[in-house]
Enzyme design. Structure first.
Site, PDB file in Angstrom:
ATOM      1  CD  GLU A 132       3.118   9.712  20.092  1.00  0.00           C
ATOM      2  OE1 GLU A 132       2.034   9.014  20.509  1.00  0.00           O
ATOM      3  OE2 GLU A 132       2.887  10.852  19.613  1.00  0.00           O
ATOM      4  CG  LEU A 154       0.793  11.082  11.878  1.00  0.00           C
ATOM      5  CD1 LEU A 154       1.577  10.206  12.853  1.00  0.00           C
ATOM      6  CD2 LEU A 154       0.969  12.574  12.417  1.00  0.00           C
ATOM      7  CD  GLU A 159      -3.990   4.272  16.324  1.00  0.00           C
ATOM      8  OE1 GLU A 159      -4.432   5.430  16.387  1.00  0.00           O
ATOM      9  OE2 GLU A 159      -4.047   3.418  15.178  1.00  0.00           O
ATOM     10  CE  LYS A 192       1.071   5.757  11.926  1.00  0.00           C
ATOM     11  NZ  LYS A 192       0.491   4.739  11.509  1.00  0.00           N
ATOM     12  CE1 TYR A 229      -4.098   2.060   0.823  1.00  0.00           C
ATOM     13  CE2 TYR A 229      -2.267   3.466   2.128  1.00  0.00           C
ATOM     14  CZ  TYR A 229      -3.540   3.432   1.435  1.00  0.00           C
ATOM     15  OH  TYR A 229      -4.448   4.488   1.618  1.00  0.00           O
ATOM     16  NE  ARG A 275      -7.637   8.584   9.848  1.00  0.00           N
ATOM     17  CZ  ARG A 275      -6.434   8.292   9.894  1.00  0.00           C
ATOM     18  NH1 ARG A 275      -5.440   8.928  10.362  1.00  0.00           N
ATOM     19  NH2 ARG A 275      -6.104   6.980   9.154  1.00  0.00           N
ATOM     20  CE  LYS A 330       3.505   4.090   8.321  1.00  0.00           C
ATOM     21  NZ  LYS A 330       3.108   3.121   7.217  1.00  0.00           N
TER      22      LYS A 330
HETATM   23  O1  JCF Z   1       0.093   5.917  17.479  1.00  0.00           O
HETATM   24  C1  JCF Z   1      -0.643   6.242  16.352  1.00  0.00           C
HETATM   25  N1  JCF Z   1      -1.123   5.464  15.523  1.00  0.00           N
HETATM   26  C2  JCF Z   1      -0.641   7.598  16.240  1.00  0.00           C
HETATM   27  C3  JCF Z   1      -1.321   8.374  15.318  1.00  0.00           C
HETATM   28  C4  JCF Z   1       0.007   8.594  17.055  1.00  0.00           C
HETATM   29  C5  JCF Z   1      -0.070   9.985  17.102  1.00  0.00           C
HETATM   30  O2  JCF Z   1       0.868  10.633  17.926  1.00  0.00           O
HETATM   31  C6  JCF Z   1      -0.596  10.540  15.936  1.00  0.00           C
HETATM   32  C7  JCF Z   1      -1.163   9.562  14.991  1.00  0.00           C
HETATM   33  C8  JCF Z   1      -2.017  10.285  14.215  1.00  0.00           C
HETATM   34  C9  JCF Z   1      -1.936  11.689  13.820  1.00  0.00           C
HETATM   35  N2  JCF Z   1      -0.781  11.814  16.005  1.00  0.00           N
HETATM   36  C10 JCF Z   1      -1.606  12.480  15.012  1.00  0.00           C
HETATM   37  C11 JCF Z   1      -1.635  13.736  14.821  1.00  0.00           C
END
Ligand code: JCF
Length: 329
Positions: free
Chosen positions: A126, A93, A184, A128, A46, A149, A324
């Site tokens: 942090e 993001l 999340e 993801k 993707y 979302r 990523k």
């Molecule tokens: O952990 C995530 N999937 C994650 C997604 C963490 C974040 O701090 C995010 C995000 C998507 C958008 N922050 C934004 C602004």
């Protein structure tokens, strides 16, 4: 022409056909992933198609489609759920794949802000989480609405479902009168394995991976099904607010924690790209033992006044990026 035809070799006509093909393919992949909770492409494939689409658009700007996948976030809300218009758009993001992209991210921000060289610029880093994002609206401390979302502007109303998740407080103390907490929803590996075993024993359908299990479990029309599913939630951002939470991203996350949300313990402050990349490597080493899926590391400008000045591009903030991990084998 094939899927892999080098960009430089594409004629304008071929590029146009390729953009149409990619719009169709990515559109279907989006619906499979976000609406059916049953992906038909790997995340790596993707990402590759999305990058190819973007590269073709950059080479032939005049051919960019009105329905370009580059401008899309998620998918339109599914039938059956009420719709919620987000007061503040829920964006995705931008991605970084190489260390160099992280260095460029820092440089781009410094340039945009006109920071003299040598000026310190801190970022949070942090993990993801690989789940699905959820926006929780609190009015005077009470959880009044939860929304997925969706396409970023309009999401699905999953309030009754969110209320069944243990780590989502239905009442918080000391918060601004209006507060939207974003984060999340995910499922831990051990819970995912147990759920699939239960589904098999009951003749139900099994899930391809924890993200699909989390999405399929949250997006149920019957909240009692959601209640029986082992979902968890990490808070990491916010939407509409009646008063600022803090002056920095890191302090804002600490406030979310004080309100009673789980926040990720691997969230840290970094002084610049070298520290960010070092933290990325450290998280990557722990990836297999965390007990839940992550697909990268998110970096954000720590100073919220600078985040404001940086603002947004069409679907992504300028002040954040997702670095990523390579696809897990
Ligand atoms: O952990 C995530 N999937 C994650 C997604 C963490 C974040 O701090 C995010 C995000 C998507 C958008 N922050 C934004 C602004």
């Amino acid at each position: 022409m094939t899927d892999k035809t080098a960009l430089q070799e594409l004629s304008e006509e071929e590029a146009k056909a390729e953009l149409a093909r990619l719009a169709d393919l990515l559109g279907r992949a989006n619906a499979a992933y976000h609406t059916q909770d049953a992906p038909d492409l790997s995340d790596a494939e993707y990402d590759r198609l999305k990058r190819r689409n973007q590269a073709i658009e950059e080479r032939f700007p005049g051919l960019k489609r009105a329905d370009s996948p580059s401008d899309k976030v998620g998918a339109t809300p599914a039938e059956g759920f009420g719709k919620v218009r987000h007061d503040v758009a829920m964006l995705s993001l931008g991605n970084a794949f190489e260390d160099e992209d992280v260095v460029d991210f820092d440089a781009r921000i410094r340039k945009y802000l006109g920071l003299p060289s040598g000026t310190p610029l801190a970022f949070t880093a942090e993990p993801k989480i690989d789940g699905l994002s959820l926006s929780l609206r609190y009015e005077n401390g009470d959880l009044v609405q939860a929304a997925t979302r969706g396409d970023g502007a309009v999401g699905e109303n999953v309030t009754a479902n969110a209320r069944t998740i243990d780590t989502i407080p239905t009442r918080i103390e000391g918060a601004p009168a209006l507060l939207e907490v974003r984060g999340e929803v995910y499922m831990r590996h051990d819970d995912f394995d147990a759920l699939n075993a239960r589904q098999t024993a009951n003749g139900g359908k099994t899930f391809a991976n924890p993200r699909n299990a989390a999405a399929g479990s949250l997006r149920q029309l019957d909240a009692e099904i959601t209640r029986a599913r082992p979902l968890a939630f990490f808070a990491y951002a916010w939407g509409a607010l009646s008063a600022p939470l803090a002056e920095t991203q890191f302090q804002a996350i600490e406030r979310l924690k004080a309100f009673g949300f789980d926040t990720n313990p691997l969230t840290t402050l970094c002084d610049g790209p070298q520290e960010m990349i070092a933290h990325y490597r450290k998280i990557e080493e722990q990836r297999a033992t965390l007990g839940y899926d992550i697909d990268g590391v998110v970096y954000k400008v720590n100073d919220l006044a600078l985040q404001d000045r940086l603002g947004f591009r069409s679907t992504t903030p300028r002040w954040a990026i997702a670095h990523k991990f390579p696809a897990e084998l």
